[in-house]
Design a protein around this motif. Structure first.
Motif, PDB file in Angstrom:
ATOM      1  N   ASN A 158       3.980 -11.343   4.058  1.00  0.00           N
ATOM      2  CA  ASN A 158       5.288 -10.719   4.134  1.00  0.00           C
ATOM      3  C   ASN A 158       5.517  -9.304   4.788  1.00  0.00           C
ATOM      4  O   ASN A 158       4.469  -8.822   5.272  1.00  0.00           O
ATOM      5  CB  ASN A 158       5.369 -10.375   2.475  1.00  0.00           C
ATOM      6  N   HIS A 159       6.695  -8.815   4.948  1.00  0.00           N
ATOM      7  CA  HIS A 159       6.745  -7.836   5.583  1.00  0.00           C
ATOM      8  C   HIS A 159       6.606  -6.377   4.892  1.00  0.00           C
ATOM      9  O   HIS A 159       6.467  -5.324   5.349  1.00  0.00           O
ATOM     10  CB  HIS A 159       8.283  -7.762   6.157  1.00  0.00           C
ATOM     11  N   ALA A 160       6.502  -6.596   3.462  1.00  0.00           N
ATOM     12  CA  ALA A 160       6.270  -5.481   2.515  1.00  0.00           C
ATOM     13  C   ALA A 160       5.293  -5.791   1.376  1.00  0.00           C
ATOM     14  O   ALA A 160       5.701  -6.695   0.700  1.00  0.00           O
ATOM     15  CB  ALA A 160       7.461  -4.540   2.404  1.00  0.00           C
ATOM     16  N   TYR A 161       4.169  -4.766   1.251  1.00  0.00           N
ATOM     17  CA  TYR A 161       3.467  -4.922   0.045  1.00  0.00           C
ATOM     18  C   TYR A 161       3.424  -3.673  -0.828  1.00  0.00           C
ATOM     19  O   TYR A 161       3.607  -2.656  -0.383  1.00  0.00           O
ATOM     20  CB  TYR A 161       2.023  -5.358   0.592  1.00  0.00           C
ATOM     21  N   LEU A 162       3.335  -4.062  -2.083  1.00  0.00           N
ATOM     22  CA  LEU A 162       3.019  -2.802  -3.180  1.00  0.00           C
ATOM     23  C   LEU A 162       1.629  -3.159  -3.854  1.00  0.00           C
ATOM     24  O   LEU A 162       1.499  -4.023  -4.568  1.00  0.00           O
ATOM     25  CB  LEU A 162       4.305  -2.846  -4.075  1.00  0.00           C
ATOM     26  N   PHE A 163       0.648  -2.234  -3.390  1.00  0.00           N
ATOM     27  CA  PHE A 163      -0.643  -2.228  -4.312  1.00  0.00           C
ATOM     28  C   PHE A 163      -0.617  -1.238  -5.166  1.00  0.00           C
ATOM     29  O   PHE A 163      -0.422   0.020  -5.036  1.00  0.00           O
ATOM     30  CB  PHE A 163      -1.797  -2.200  -3.180  1.00  0.00           C
ATOM     31  N   SER A 164      -0.581  -1.514  -6.485  1.00  0.00           N
ATOM     32  CA  SER A 164      -0.912  -0.549  -7.637  1.00  0.00           C
ATOM     33  C   SER A 164      -2.130  -0.769  -8.499  1.00  0.00           C
ATOM     34  O   SER A 164      -2.695  -1.859  -8.569  1.00  0.00           O
ATOM     35  CB  SER A 164       0.400  -0.701  -8.495  1.00  0.00           C
ATOM     36  N   GLY A 165      -2.476   0.411  -9.013  1.00  0.00           N
ATOM     37  CA  GLY A 165      -3.743   0.405 -10.082  1.00  0.00           C
ATOM     38  C   GLY A 165      -4.178   1.704 -10.243  1.00  0.00           C
ATOM     39  O   GLY A 165      -3.947   2.551  -9.508  1.00  0.00           O
ATOM     40  N   PRO A 166      -5.209   1.765 -10.773  1.00  0.00           N
ATOM     41  CA  PRO A 166      -5.876   3.002 -11.050  1.00  0.00           C
ATOM     42  C   PRO A 166      -6.618   3.592  -9.912  1.00  0.00           C
ATOM     43  O   PRO A 166      -6.805   2.891  -8.827  1.00  0.00           O
ATOM     44  CB  PRO A 166      -7.024   2.721 -12.249  1.00  0.00           C
ATOM     45  N   ARG A 167      -6.843   4.932  -9.930  1.00  0.00           N
ATOM     46  CA  ARG A 167      -7.524   5.534  -8.728  1.00  0.00           C
ATOM     47  C   ARG A 167      -8.925   5.009  -8.511  1.00  0.00           C
ATOM     48  O   ARG A 167      -9.536   4.463  -9.308  1.00  0.00           O
ATOM     49  CB  ARG A 167      -7.511   6.915  -8.806  1.00  0.00           C
ATOM     50  N   GLY A 168      -9.253   4.984  -7.188  1.00  0.00           N
ATOM     51  CA  GLY A 168     -10.439   4.520  -6.910  1.00  0.00           C
ATOM     52  C   GLY A 168     -10.954   2.852  -6.850  1.00  0.00           C
ATOM     53  O   GLY A 168     -11.932   2.690  -6.882  1.00  0.00           O
TER      54      GLY A 168
END
Length: 674
Positions: free
Chosen positions: A39-49
């Motif tokens: 895809n042309h755009a991704y969103l990675f989310s989650g806790p730090r580290g």
């Protein structure tokens, strides 16, 4: 010589296969790269580290790899080498920290540069870290570009708070949520890194590192890096980990848990004082105690939890958890955990955390103070545990020894008719089955003398066979009871001595405490030598030994020492059944009382009853010659016979009450002669 890089930089993954704990993200990404469906755009989310930025760099390497489409970067081409660990970086992969470049002006600058083609690579990739820090105006400025980018442009947003990303931006990306790394997987990863670094780490210290990292790979590596830097020749030890990380040592937690199991308040508050004196945080201690109780609750439900990995702990600690869980009942553990959890919540922002810690410890020690279901179930657990320890039926009450059958003959079947109420009756006379009736002479005789008529009762039946003693609790093998078990059962044992000899009960509740139990030798500590000598010379040790046999079935040898710090173990909490005897239907012989050695006391009932009857008749004959006498001083006689029993002396028992209690007789005033 330059110092090495931090662990989280030296061991940063370079391929998706090296990323741990995120298979739900890495596998779909590898499939999309291999199938050229990026895809042309991704969103990675989650806790730090947890690997968001690292995965974004790996994705950028895979996109610009010369062998693309490929699931993992080859690591051989120039693009892969530029983006590798320690590489110079690529001019076509731009990382932007939105925390400092999230304004509308930064977004406009990015939009102007994005339309330029990449210099060396296939794609120009923008990695925007902390994307939730971009302002609403900045997102609006990027909206059109993210929605319809040029063919050479790719966006990767990384954030810990995806809800703060503008919904119109989020809807145009492929969202991949990252998660915290499981403890067992992280523990194995850290062990592998320690082996690569050539530093040993104790198995008991590794769970502390995992706990400090809280599921974050970067935080765990930072903690491990600190411990490796301070490690000595022995490597990373448990003491080093607890000292640097501020956790409560297992020894303190073991002490307080065992004290809770044994109801030992002195030991519990001693641990609390040690926590404060060593400078530890009461809140951290309470949190660690709650975690220990959580482990015990799980072990109580699943005994093989440490072996199966349900609880992350070392082997020796797992054995201790199983042993400690066996000392509690499920309801008692659940109640203790609820109390500690509530206390931990109240400690947040409290000005006196030590006070709150001591109060919650007091509540855990006193299940009887709670009248709710939890308190009742906790008390029931203690009773069941006592049954399992003693090996038989619990003995909450201790009755006085039953007198021999020949001293209490069964009442006759054909009882004599009730005497006339106008005639005074004194019972018994010279023998227990006979009744003495005193009747006045006819009215015509002057100055009549009382006539004593003895009405024999039914023939005395043959003495009944002595009743068989009730079976005692199953004997407990030597060494089967620990010091904690003895202290739990101590109030019941002390209460048993009260019915056998009051002097022994007074010593045990006021002057001594349990010091140790080794095999079949029970050591008691007395506050002073006088109390110890009085206990031994008065034969109280034999009374205590018999009480222990009756309650727990253990025959101990009693050893006494002088311990100036000895304090009484506490007033027994087991309530004895009511010992008041109902009024007998027929005259009975005096019930024998317990002697110093708990053997039945034979006061020669024949001669005592005759003397009592003669004394009562003498009182009635001399009634008109002077004031009514109160009878012989039975209280003094009883005190002389049993000097340790102070009931008659201190309770002011009258002669009439004593005759009623001991002989079943009643004092009746003489009717004046007409």
């Amino acid at each position: 010589m330059e110092s090495p890089l931090a662990l989280y930089r030296r061991y940063r993954p370079e391929t998706f296969a090296e990323v741990i704990g995120q298979a739900h993200v890495t596998e779909p990404l590898r499939a999309a790269l291999a199938n050229n469906r990026v895809n042309h755009a991704y969103l990675f989310s989650g806790p730090r580290g947890c690997g968001k930025t690292t995965s974004a760099r790996i994705l950028a390497r895979a996109l610009n790899c010369e062998q693309a489409p490929i699931a993992d970067p080859c690591g051989e081409c120039d693009s892969c080498k530029d983006l590798a660990r320690g590489g110079p970086g690529s001019i076509d992969v731009i990382e932007i920290d939105a925390a400092s470049h999230g304004g509308v002006d930064d977004a406009r600058d990015l939009r102007e540069k994005a339309f330029f083609a990449p210099v060396r690579s296939r794609y120009k990739v923008y990695i925007i870290d902390e994307a939730h820090m971009v302002t609403t105006q900045g997102f609006n400025a990027l909206l059109k570009l993210v929605e319809e980018p040029p063919p050479h442009l790719r966006f990767i947003f990384a954030t810990t708070e995806p809800d703060k990303v503008l919904p119109t931006i989020r809807s145009r990306t492929h969202h991949y949520p990252f998660r915290l790394i499981p403890p067992r997987l992280l523990s194995a990863y850290l062990s592998e890194l320690c082996a690569k670094e050539g530093v040993t780490i104790e198995p008991a210290a590794l769970p502390l590192v995992v706990r400090a990292g809280a599921g974050s790979a970067r935080d765990s590596l930072s903690v491990l890096d600190q411990l490796l830097g301070g490690a000595g020749p022995a490597g990373v030890t448990y003491d080093l980990a607890t000292g640097l990380l501020g956790y409560t040592p297992d020894t303190l937690l073991d002490d307080v848990v065992e004290a809770f199991a044994g109801g030992d308040g002195a030991a519990v508050f001693g641990v609390v004082d040690k926590v404060i004196e060593t400078g530890q945080d009461p809140r951290r201690f309470t949190e660690d105690l709650l975690r220990r109780l959580r482990d015990l609750v799980i072990v109580a439900a699943v005994p093989d939890a440490p072996a199966t990995g349900l609880i992350d702990c070392s082997e020796d600690q797992g054995e201790r958890l199983v042993s400690q869980a066996a000392r509690f009942g499920p309801a008692e553990l659940s109640r203790a955990a609820d109390i500690v959890a509530s206390g931990l919540t109240e400690m947040r922002g409290a000005t006196a955390p030590r006070l709150l810690l001591e109060l919650l410890c007091a509540r855990v020690l006193l299940p009887g103070a709670d009248d709710d279901t939890g308190g009742v179930l906790a008390r029931l657990d203690r009773l069941e545990k006592r049954v399992s320890i003693s090996g038989g039926t619990p003995t909450p009450t201790v009755a006085a020894p039953a007198p021999p059958a020949q001293d209490r003959p069964a009442p006759p079947v054909d009882r004599p008719a009730a005497p006339d109420p106008a005639k005074p009756v004194v019972s018994p006379a010279s023998s227990p089955p006979a009744s003495v009736v005193e009747t006045p002479a006819p009215e015509s005789e002057p100055e009549p003398e009382p006539v004593v008529i003895v009405q024999p009762s039914a023939p005395e039946p043959a003495p009944a066979a002595a009743p068989e003693p009730a079976p005692a609790a199953a004997p407990v093998a030597s060494g089967a009871l620990t010091l904690i078990d003895v202290r739990r059962l101590w109030p019941d044992i002390v209460e048993a001595t009260k019915g056998m000899r009051r002097l022994a009960w007074m010593h045990l509740t006021q002057n001594c405490q349990v010091v140790s139990i080794e095999g079949d030798i029970l050591t008691l500590g007395f506050a002073n030598s006088g109390a110890r000598d009085s206990f031994v010379s008065g034969g109280c040790d034999a009374v205590l030994r018999q009480a222990a046999v009756d309650v727990v079935g253990a025959s101990w040898k009693i050893d006494t020492i002088v311990d100036p710090s000895a304090q009484p173990e506490g007033t027994p909490t087991v309530t004895k059944a009511a010992t008041a005897t109902p009024e007998p239907a027929a005259p009975t012989a005096p019930a024998p009382a317990a002697s110093d050695t708990a053997a039945p006391w034979d006061p020669e009932p024949e001669s005592t009853a005759s003397a009592a009857a003669r004394e009562a008749i003498q009182q009635t004959r001399s009634a008109d010659q002077g004031p009514t006498q109160t009878g012989p001083d039975w209280a003094s006689a009883d005190a002389d016979a049993r000097p340790d029993d102070l009931d008659a002396e201190h309770q002011g028992v009258s002669a009439a009450e004593l005759l009623q209690r001991e002989l079943g007789a009643s004092m009746i005033e003489e009717i004046p002669h007409q």
